[in-house]
Scaffold this motif. Structure first.
Motif, PDB file in Angstrom:
ATOM      1  N   LEU A   1      92.413 -62.863 -50.960  1.00 53.41           N
ATOM      2  CA  LEU A   1      90.998 -62.514 -50.923  1.00 53.41           C
ATOM      3  C   LEU A   1      90.754 -61.291 -50.042  1.00 53.41           C
ATOM      4  CD1 LEU A   1      88.069 -63.141 -51.646  1.00 53.41           C
ATOM      5  CD2 LEU A   1      87.988 -64.698 -49.698  1.00 53.41           C
ATOM      6  N   PHE A   2      91.341 -61.285 -48.851  1.00 53.26           N
ATOM      7  CA  PHE A   2      91.130 -60.156 -47.943  1.00 53.26           C
ATOM      8  C   PHE A   2      91.728 -58.874 -48.513  1.00 53.26           C
ATOM      9  CE2 PHE A   2      91.217 -63.502 -44.375  1.00 53.26           C
ATOM     10  CZ  PHE A   2      89.886 -63.812 -44.618  1.00 53.26           C
ATOM     11  N   ARG A   3      92.864 -59.000 -49.165  1.00 53.72           N
ATOM     12  CA  ARG A   3      93.506 -57.826 -49.770  1.00 53.72           C
ATOM     13  C   ARG A   3      92.622 -57.259 -50.887  1.00 53.72           C
ATOM     14  NH1 ARG A   3      97.273 -56.716 -53.845  1.00 53.72           N
ATOM     15  NH2 ARG A   3      98.728 -55.022 -53.351  1.00 53.72           N
ATOM     16  N   GLN A   4      92.018 -58.156 -51.674  1.00 52.37           N
ATOM     17  CA  GLN A   4      91.128 -57.705 -52.749  1.00 52.37           C
ATOM     18  C   GLN A   4      89.892 -57.009 -52.190  1.00 52.37           C
ATOM     19  OE1 GLN A   4      93.210 -57.699 -55.427  1.00 52.37           O
ATOM     20  NE2 GLN A   4      91.391 -58.254 -56.606  1.00 52.37           N
ATOM     21  N   ILE A   5      89.349 -57.544 -51.100  1.00 53.51           N
ATOM     22  CA  ILE A   5      88.159 -56.937 -50.501  1.00 53.51           C
ATOM     23  C   ILE A   5      88.456 -55.515 -50.036  1.00 53.51           C
ATOM     24  CG2 ILE A   5      86.543 -57.053 -48.570  1.00 53.51           C
ATOM     25  CD1 ILE A   5      86.663 -60.076 -48.742  1.00 53.51           C
ATOM     26  N   THR A   6      89.566 -55.343 -49.324  1.00 52.06           N
ATOM     27  CA  THR A   6      89.908 -53.999 -48.839  1.00 52.06           C
ATOM     28  C   THR A   6      90.217 -53.056 -50.010  1.00 52.06           C
ATOM     29  OG1 THR A   6      92.231 -54.690 -48.562  1.00 52.06           O
ATOM     30  CG2 THR A   6      90.795 -54.862 -46.647  1.00 52.06           C
ATOM     31  N   LYS A   7      90.859 -53.589 -51.037  1.00 50.38           N
ATOM     32  CA  LYS A   7      91.214 -52.769 -52.197  1.00 50.38           C
ATOM     33  C   LYS A   7      89.981 -52.332 -52.978  1.00 50.38           C
ATOM     34  CE  LYS A   7      93.785 -53.083 -56.571  1.00 50.38           C
ATOM     35  NZ  LYS A   7      94.639 -53.977 -57.424  1.00 50.38           N
ATOM     36  N   LEU A   8      89.036 -53.272 -53.163  1.00 53.00           N
ATOM     37  CA  LEU A   8      87.873 -52.989 -54.007  1.00 53.00           C
ATOM     38  C   LEU A   8      86.775 -52.227 -53.273  1.00 53.00           C
ATOM     39  CD1 LEU A   8      87.594 -56.450 -55.833  1.00 53.00           C
ATOM     40  CD2 LEU A   8      88.501 -54.310 -56.758  1.00 53.00           C
ATOM     41  N   THR A   9      86.780 -52.287 -51.951  1.00 48.66           N
ATOM     42  CA  THR A   9      85.731 -51.600 -51.174  1.00 48.66           C
ATOM     43  C   THR A   9      86.208 -50.305 -50.534  1.00 48.66           C
ATOM     44  OG1 THR A   9      86.276 -52.813 -49.135  1.00 48.66           O
ATOM     45  CG2 THR A   9      84.633 -53.803 -50.614  1.00 48.66           C
ATOM     46  N   GLY A  10      87.516 -50.213 -50.303  1.00 49.67           N
ATOM     47  CA  GLY A  10      88.035 -49.050 -49.601  1.00 49.67           C
ATOM     48  C   GLY A  10      87.845 -49.152 -48.099  1.00 49.67           C
ATOM     49  N   LEU A  11      87.359 -50.313 -47.631  1.00 51.03           N
ATOM     50  CA  LEU A  11      87.148 -50.529 -46.204  1.00 51.03           C
ATOM     51  C   LEU A  11      88.382 -51.168 -45.582  1.00 51.03           C
ATOM     52  CD1 LEU A  11      83.552 -52.086 -46.386  1.00 51.03           C
ATOM     53  CD2 LEU A  11      84.129 -49.716 -45.794  1.00 51.03           C
ATOM     54  N   SER A  12      88.554 -50.958 -44.290  1.00 48.56           N
ATOM     55  CA  SER A  12      89.642 -51.617 -43.572  1.00 48.56           C
ATOM     56  C   SER A  12      89.162 -52.981 -43.093  1.00 48.56           C
ATOM     57  CB  SER A  12      90.074 -50.770 -42.365  1.00 48.56           C
ATOM     58  OG  SER A  12      89.029 -50.717 -41.408  1.00 48.56           O
ATOM     59  N   LEU A  13      90.097 -53.824 -42.667  1.00 48.65           N
ATOM     60  CA  LEU A  13      89.716 -55.137 -42.146  1.00 48.65           C
ATOM     61  C   LEU A  13      88.816 -55.010 -40.923  1.00 48.65           C
ATOM     62  CD1 LEU A  13      93.051 -57.180 -42.476  1.00 48.65           C
ATOM     63  CD2 LEU A  13      90.999 -57.343 -43.889  1.00 48.65           C
ATOM     64  N   GLU A  14      89.063 -53.970 -40.096  1.00 47.80           N
ATOM     65  CA  GLU A  14      88.230 -53.732 -38.920  1.00 47.80           C
ATOM     66  C   GLU A  14      86.788 -53.418 -39.315  1.00 47.80           C
ATOM     67  OE1 GLU A  14      91.168 -52.381 -39.452  1.00 47.80           O
ATOM     68  OE2 GLU A  14      92.379 -53.358 -37.901  1.00 47.80           O
ATOM     69  N   ASP A  15      86.626 -52.773 -40.479  1.00 53.48           N
ATOM     70  CA  ASP A  15      85.286 -52.439 -40.960  1.00 53.48           C
ATOM     71  C   ASP A  15      84.577 -53.652 -41.554  1.00 53.48           C
ATOM     72  OD1 ASP A  15      85.625 -49.755 -40.292  1.00 53.48           O
ATOM     73  OD2 ASP A  15      86.562 -49.300 -42.237  1.00 53.48           O
ATOM     74  N   ILE A  16      85.374 -54.612 -42.015  1.00 51.95           N
ATOM     75  CA  ILE A  16      84.818 -55.755 -42.752  1.00 51.95           C
ATOM     76  C   ILE A  16      84.407 -56.888 -41.825  1.00 51.95           C
ATOM     77  CG2 ILE A  16      85.362 -57.585 -44.409  1.00 51.95           C
ATOM     78  CD1 ILE A  16      87.220 -55.513 -45.783  1.00 51.95           C
ATOM     79  N   PHE A  17      85.302 -57.238 -40.889  1.00 53.86           N
ATOM     80  CA  PHE A  17      85.043 -58.393 -40.036  1.00 53.86           C
ATOM     81  C   PHE A  17      84.102 -58.036 -38.899  1.00 53.86           C
ATOM     82  CE2 PHE A  17      88.991 -59.803 -42.029  1.00 53.86           C
ATOM     83  CZ  PHE A  17      88.652 -61.104 -42.367  1.00 53.86           C
ATOM     84  N   ILE A  18      83.321 -59.036 -38.495  1.00 55.80           N
ATOM     85  CA  ILE A  18      82.393 -58.867 -37.376  1.00 55.80           C
ATOM     86  C   ILE A  18      83.147 -59.010 -36.066  1.00 55.80           C
ATOM     87  CG2 ILE A  18      80.420 -59.918 -36.188  1.00 55.80           C
ATOM     88  CD1 ILE A  18      79.311 -60.682 -38.896  1.00 55.80           C
TER      89      ILE A  18
END
Length: 243
Positions: free
Chosen positions: A212-229
């Motif tokens: 799931l996390f890999r798909q989010i970064t792939k589909l958004t172009g965001l890094s995990l640091e950008d995604i998580f609070i």
């Protein structure tokens, strides 16, 4: 000032009260020279039940999974005290995680899939930022499919747990309920549940989360640091709202 209900659960206390103490009581203190078979069972099960009740008042809301856990413990006690066939405990052990898996799949047909409730929410991720990035790249539909796939993988982890639960119970529980030997076997089953059941199921769950996390970064172009609070920033924001 931080709300008590928002304090994180202590994993050591969880393990101690739900597995370690009940196992020791069932295996070492259920003999006629100590508590006896029935009282030993009651005392052993009192620890996880009390922990579940306290946890309910701590978070101040009904948690479906915690509730099923308490019901599972009560069923184990009831089946044992009524001295029913051990096969019913095996069936119960398989049914509880199966219900978790079914609930995960059913939630896909609702407005609040469990994978969104527990992972993709404003307390864990910057959902608005993720949705904005998905929209800008036209990947909203692909992301929804990814959430569905992750839900199936999580349901599969519960399915694996169900099968392993049943197999372990059938293998370990061979003595008549209400006896010291049965209590010892129940303690052994509880102790083995971590390496035999929890770890394999958790591996499948971790695989689902990684996907799931890999798909989010792939589909958004965001890094995990950008995604998580940021937990520190979230805490500061919560404290400001309280004051």
């Amino acid at each position: 000032m931080t709300d008590v209900s928002q304090k994180k659960e202590n994993p050591f206390i969880n393990l101690l009260l739900n597995i370690v103490i009940p196992t020791v009581i069932l295996m070492k203190f259920s003999g006629p020279d100590h508590l006896g078979a029935k009282l030993g069972l009651i005392v052993a099960l009192a620890f996880p039940i009390t922990y579940g009740v306290i946890d309910f008042f701590r978070i101040k809301k009904v948690n479906f999974f915690s509730t099923l856990g308490v019901i599972s413990i009560l069923l184990t006690g009831g089946i044992t005290l009524l001295e029913l066939d051990p096969k019913y405990i095996a069936i119960k052990e398989a049914t509880i995680p199966a219900l978790f898996g079914i609930a995960t799949l059913i939630s896909l047909k609702t407005r609040y899939p469990l994978v969104k409730t527990f992972l993709f929410n404003d307390k864990v991720m910057q959902t608005a930022r993720v949705h904005e990035a998905l929209e800008s790249k036209g990947n909203e539909k692909v992301f929804e499919n990814s959430l569905t796939n992750a839900s199936f993988m999580i349901a599969a982890s519960f399915g694996l747990s169900s099968v392993l639960n049943y197999a372990l119970a059938k293998w370990v529980l061979v003595s008549p309920p209400g006896t010291e030997a049965f209590n010892a076997e129940l303690g052994k089953m509880t102790a083995l549940s971590l390496p035999v059941i929890t770890i394999p199921a958790m591996l499948v769950l971790v695989l689902a989360l990684y996907y799931l996390f890999r798909q989010i970064t792939k589909l958004t172009g965001l890094s995990l640091e950008d995604i998580f609070i940021d937990p520190d920033e979230h805490k500061k924001s919560s404290d400001k709202q309280e004051t």
